[in-house]
Design an enzyme around this catalytic site. Sequence first.
Site, mmCIF file in Angstrom:
data_model
loop_
_atom_site.group_PDB
_atom_site.id
_atom_site.type_symbol
_atom_site.label_atom_id
_atom_site.label_comp_id
_atom_site.label_asym_id
_atom_site.label_seq_id
_atom_site.Cartn_x
_atom_site.Cartn_y
_atom_site.Cartn_z
ATOM 1 N N GLU A 230 0.891 -1.166 0.000
ATOM 2 C CA GLU A 230 0.000 0.000 0.000
ATOM 3 C C GLU A 230 0.922 1.207 0.000
ATOM 4 O OE1 GLU A 230 -1.494 3.159 0.740
ATOM 5 O OE2 GLU A 230 -1.812 2.520 2.813
ATOM 6 N N CYS A 267 -1.217 9.402 2.127
ATOM 7 C CA CYS A 267 -1.065 9.020 0.722
ATOM 8 C C CYS A 267 -2.303 9.370 -0.100
ATOM 9 C CB CYS A 267 -0.753 7.536 0.603
ATOM 10 S SG CYS A 267 -1.930 6.460 1.429
#
Length: 468
Positions: A230, A267
């Site tokens: 991820e 993110c």
Amino acid sequence: MRELVVHNPYTGEELGKVPFVTREEAGRGLAQASAAFKRWRHSTAWQRAQLLEGVASDLEKERGEFAELLRKEAGKPIHFATAEVNRAISVLRWAAGEAQRFAGELLRLDAAAGGRPGFGIHTRFPRGVIFGITPFNFPLNLALHKIAPAVACGCSIVIKPSPATPLITLKLAGLFEAREPGLVSAVIADDELTAELTRAPEVAMISFTGSARVGWQVRRQAPEKPTALELGGNAWLVVMPDVPVETYSAIAKRISGAAFGYAGQSCISVQNVAVAAERWKEFRDHLVRATEETVFGNPADEKVVTGPLIHSGSARRVRSALEGAREWDSIISKTRSGSGEVTNLVAPTLVLPSDADFALKSELVSEEIFGPVMVAAKFDEVGEVISRINSSRYGLQAGIYTRDWTVIERFYRDLEVGGVVINDVPTARYDHQPYGGVKESGQGREGVRYAMEEMTESRFLALSSVMG
């Protein structure tokens, strides 16, 4: 004995010292995790759920202590820190429920031509010891997005936290250790030892959250192991022309909060905003106003949205990228409130390039800036903004504001991202959704049930009463 010194990124105060493990200590830790897996893999769904519910209750009792440690160690504004603890409790309870629902499927054998009478049972079995590597920005919740599904599906797990925020992970691991010794552990390791741990034969799978550069490096270190990544992104938010004008102020505030909250250190923080040309001027003015009203400074203040970056090197990197943006003949709008005394602080900044296509070449647009910076520009056609978004090497999440189902369908079909969020910011992540990216934003999915699938192996049993 080598020690890791942990500092408050806002005050510089020393919060503690944590010893790095030696190679021998790490080996003993893996052996302990392997023994725990051999025991825990035979636990019942009820036992797994009870453990997770128990830790959720323990965390709930210490909610204030965990939030305060998050504020100090990660420099996270206190209301964001409290929200992270609440999410962490929710993740544990989601996992407790999934532990009892993770049942597999039943198939008819005679559904195929020539099939024998009987049934097939398809279930999933735990892989073994999971090695989780977590970043600094959500050190509690992102650790639990690895720990909770691992426990729920019958695995043991070793977590290697960021050197910037190890204390919260060690405190969390202690809650599990008190209830089920050896099942969940945290290891403080340098880069060299971490690389060795990814290749260790005891490790059945790697689950990494962090930068794209380091994530793909980890993948290359252990190519034979299942690896979930991820990674980063440069999240886009699109405002279509059918959005009601009376909602502009609320939407602009929502966007600025998602861009500048926790100094943009997520993110899926909003980094790029594209607004339909016919609505550009009015919506831009709302974005400017929302930026100017954003409060930054001391994370202990309930009103603060943007606290410090995690360390001075991050602040220098963001400032350097902003200096490059001045070459575009841009308008840069900075908030009016805050403090210039803390070197890790960067003011929330809205960049308005005069040439959107040229701006695509800038790292402020194309790279993950991981700071309180948002770039906004206009677009003329849907195909144009889809091309802009897809030109990125990243593809994590995108947000679209519109009421037009045809437009929604097109974005969903054509965007190269892991998730599309309608009428909200791409920063919205539901802890039970399948979460992850495409291209250099990663591989595999998190979200409790989806992480459980990553951490388990498929196995099929064919049952027929007919012999011969």
